[in-house]
Design a protein around this motif. Structure first.
Motif, PDB file in Angstrom:
ATOM      1  N   GLY A 113       0.771  -1.338   0.084  1.00 52.51           N
ATOM      2  CA  GLY A 113      -0.123   0.023   0.035  1.00 52.51           C
ATOM      3  C   GLY A 113       0.823   1.229   0.094  1.00 52.51           C
ATOM      4  N   GLY A 114       1.718   1.283   0.787  1.00 51.79           N
ATOM      5  CA  GLY A 114       2.389   2.617   1.030  1.00 51.79           C
ATOM      6  C   GLY A 114       2.405   3.059   2.794  1.00 51.79           C
ATOM      7  N   THR A 115       3.455   3.492   3.107  1.00 50.75           N
ATOM      8  CA  THR A 115       3.342   4.056   4.460  1.00 50.75           C
ATOM      9  C   THR A 115       2.161   4.861   4.653  1.00 50.75           C
ATOM     10  OG1 THR A 115       5.919   4.000   4.520  1.00 50.75           O
ATOM     11  CG2 THR A 115       4.819   5.398   6.134  1.00 50.75           C
ATOM     12  N   ASP A 116       1.876   5.840   3.898  1.00 49.12           N
ATOM     13  CA  ASP A 116       0.831   6.864   4.211  1.00 49.12           C
ATOM     14  C   ASP A 116      -0.319   6.223   4.088  1.00 49.12           C
ATOM     15  OD1 ASP A 116       2.677   9.153   4.394  1.00 49.12           O
ATOM     16  OD2 ASP A 116       3.289   8.771   2.206  1.00 49.12           O
ATOM     17  N   VAL A 117      -0.799   5.058   3.563  1.00 52.43           N
ATOM     18  CA  VAL A 117      -2.122   4.617   3.465  1.00 52.43           C
ATOM     19  C   VAL A 117      -2.113   3.365   4.256  1.00 52.43           C
ATOM     20  CG1 VAL A 117      -2.722   5.424   1.151  1.00 52.43           C
ATOM     21  CG2 VAL A 117      -1.507   3.076   1.281  1.00 52.43           C
ATOM     22  N   GLU A 118      -0.976   2.798   4.779  1.00 53.39           N
ATOM     23  CA  GLU A 118      -1.229   1.674   5.744  1.00 53.39           C
ATOM     24  C   GLU A 118      -2.017   1.801   6.838  1.00 53.39           C
ATOM     25  OE1 GLU A 118       2.945   0.807   6.519  1.00 53.39           O
ATOM     26  OE2 GLU A 118       2.519  -1.517   6.126  1.00 53.39           O
TER      27      GLU A 118
END
Lengths: 448, 448
Positions: free
Chosen positions: A374-379
């Protein structure tokens, strides 16, 4: 400009409404503007605030709905100066960059003998007597990989070396850059003070400088360094997320969350990390804004403060985690081509996987099994039960540039950037018009 | 290690006298030692003196005859600090490197508007009123070429911009680096104060920074920079040449002069410029020392102070110009493969050309017509009537690295380095055993 865009430009002479630039040009203009007019955008600084204002202006000009900033407070850090020099037996300067959250040396710096370790495990195994009063240097190697797996494997060296060294009484800690290039630009990145370790100077040597220090140690004489680092925490400051929307035709259908992060490290202009991510997703969202209204609302977020620890993503989930999201995805691995996608649904045979495969195959993108990151920001949003999706980028070149002064606009390969915009547009067209059940497959998120 | 070297190593188990390392390993060990144990070697500094002492020790250990230092005094220069920052309208730091002989800004630096020119000719044509009180920026482009011709074409931009700018009243002068890379390391190099121009700060922007500043100017608003440079001349200091010989069997036959330059700019460790040149020629000279005694004496010189203006080469010619030299050649274009050779004799059909062609063809090296350059350090000897020879190296990558902090050992391609040692050895075998008449072709030297 593509041939079609040229034809559209020609047509625009008589039909101005057709003059809208293609989405990849919209995206690239975001990237060029952000990296030129703002440049480096360290989290919770005046530069990041200027970037948010720039973002609002640009996103409004592009016609997005509900454009606004959501702020939060966070601890912030300042690099100050960072220098290193071999005092004896081979006097010469070395190139370093302090790591995020690094402490400082005593005023005027510290002079001490270097003790080198090939790995963090070797440092861990060393007795305190071998480390106390010394400058620790860990020179592990990082391989080039397409899938970024070598980064995962080596991040602990950057993250934890200084804590282990500090607990054993070291006066400073140096690591070989977590990077795959051979240039005199060191790779910064976040590190932490684990288990109450006392902050000391924590810095990365550029790869050539790390090789140089390793060669010096191999000659067998004691090597003395002088290191001066004035990095320090600066207290609590404001960061923020910038939000924009493509309104869906069914307000109850839920939100598709996409984006990248607006902040960057302070050394480069944040072109590949992560100006590219906000630019790619903005280009794709703009394509959706220009086309038929999607069923789902697309929420585009330019997250703040990802680098020091994902503060923007956590703030977003805290503020919006109870809203209905049906999928979340982020672009945060540069601008080289997307080569696979991951989407792990409870129903692994869901027809949307086939729909996505059909839409993405012409761009050279195949389905890959397994859970998405997902990515750090959407985790943090993923942790609320929303499925994550990855459009996996080629990371072969990424860690040559990542977190260095070299992260500048010229590193963008325009053809590959355009493929990314096309991939995100194709994905959004499928997802935002689907009635599929996007319940995630059970199991832990892959990155915890 | 080559297959033959392996066989020799194996043989050495029973016959220790065969254990001498192959000449390419001797050469590489010189390069690794010099760049690691000494590092940067700016002309007429303590570091260059340390390098001379290191050289004498190494050359004696290798068994050369008549190893000694010949010193001379020269004006010297110190870089100090050099910083640049956009103040408005797009605040951010830029990477610069002061050019050799740069003056300094007033204490605390200077803040002024930038005036940009695409070429030195455009600056030359500009009225004083457009330049006075401003920071001049020239952003010419440099192409990648195999034969270094683009460097020749662009050096005047580095050499003369600050003089022209100063005469028109500019407060500082910036040029786009004379380089072909895309990294945040600026290319230094010498410049001069022409026709009595008053010294001002003269610096190169890294290529990405020059592109960035050019983009900012293109946006149409006035761009203000703050530049601080503390570079200054430091008075008269000592430099020197290190000399070593392979004695010839006929003292009256004359000298074959070869070498490279020991000094480097202060930013990198001088691996390609010109640790490689001294290492390659030393490896080849060592091969000759190990073989049958040549007719001619081979004089190997590690010249001092080439970078600021060829002081070592001039001092050598002043001291030795009356001795009988039969040929002079220098290696000073990195360590990538030799692809042609130039030797312009009065008798263009001299059989030695055929002999050299035969010796060099197996290494992929062909004869090229036209006068040889020789190299900055041997040109003054060439001017006394001695023929110059070029073993022309591939310059494709050279100006990515040249005069930057990136000039470090990892940039050496070992296979190509080894080919250079083999080429110089093959050339020396032919020339030092020839009775040919090496009278140079008439005409001016090509580089004046």
């Amino acid at each position: 400009m593509t041939k079609i865009a040229l034809l559209l430009s020609a047509a625009a002479l008589s039909f101005p409404a057709l003059a809208a630039p293609p989405p990849e040009d919209v995206g690239y203009a975001v990237l060029e503007g952000l990296t030129t007019e703002i440049g480096p955008r360290l989290a919770a600084t005046e530069a990041e605030a200027r970037a948010r204002d720039w973002a609002v202006k640009r996103l409004k000009a592009l016609g997005f709905a509900n454009v606004h900033i959501e702020t939060y407070d966070m601890p912030s850090w300042e690099r100050g100066i960072g220098t290193a020099e071999v005092i004896a037996p081979y006097p010469q300067k070395l190139v370093i960059a302090a790591l995020g959250n690094s402490g400082s040396t005593p005023p005027g710096g510290v002079t001490a003998e270097v003790v080198g370790f090939p790995s963090i495990e070797a440092l861990q195994a060393a007795p305190e007597s071998a480390v106390k009063g010394k400058i620790v240097f860990v020179w592990h190697r990082m391989a080039v990989t397409q899938d970024a797996s070598s980064y995962e494997a080596n991040v602990p060296v950057r993250y934890a070396t200084a804590s282990i060294a500090s607990k054993k009484g070291a006066v400073a800690a140096l690591v070989r850059s977590i990077g795959t290039d051979h240039h005199r630009v060191a790779h910064t990145g976040v590190q932490a003070w684990i288990d109450g370790a006392t902050p000391i100077a924590a810095a990365a040597l550029s790869v050539p400088d790390a090789d140089q220090l390793e060669r010096m140690l191999a000659l067998g004489k004691p090597v003395t360094l002088h290191v001066e680092v004035t990095a320090h925490m600066t207290g609590t400051h404001q960061s923020g997320n910038v939000i924009a929307e493509v309104p869906g035709r069914d307000p109850k259908a839920g939100i598709v969350l996409i984006g990248g992060h607006l902040d960057s490290w302070d050394l480069g202009t944040g072109a590949i990390d992560d100006g590219a991510g906000v630019a790619i997703t903005t280009g794709a969202a703009k394509a959706m804004l220009e086309g038929p209204r999607p069923k789902h609302t697309i929420r585009l977020v330019w997250f703040g403060a990802e680098e020091p620890g994902g503060f923007g993503g956590k703030a977003y989930a805290a503020a919006h985690g109870k809203e209905k999201h049906i999928l979340a995805a982020e672009s945060d691995l540069g601008a080289d081509r997307v080569w696979s996608f991951r989407l792990a649904l409870a129903d692994p045979k869901a027809p949307i996987i086939t729909d996505l495969s059909r839409a993405l195959a012409p761009l050279g993108i195949g389905f890959a099994a397994g859970p998405a990151f997902g990515g750090t920001d959407v985790e943090p949003t993923g942790a609320t039960g929303v499925v994550l999706m990855d459009l996996v980028q080629d990371a072969t070149r990424y860690f040559d540039i990542h977190h260095t002064a070299d992260d500048t606009l010229d590193k963008i390969d325009r053809a590959q950037f355009d493929q990314n915009v096309a991939a995100w547009t194709a994905m959004l067209k499928v997802v935002t018009n689907s009635d599929a059940d996007l319940t995630p497959a059970p199991g832990p998120a892959p990155h915890e």
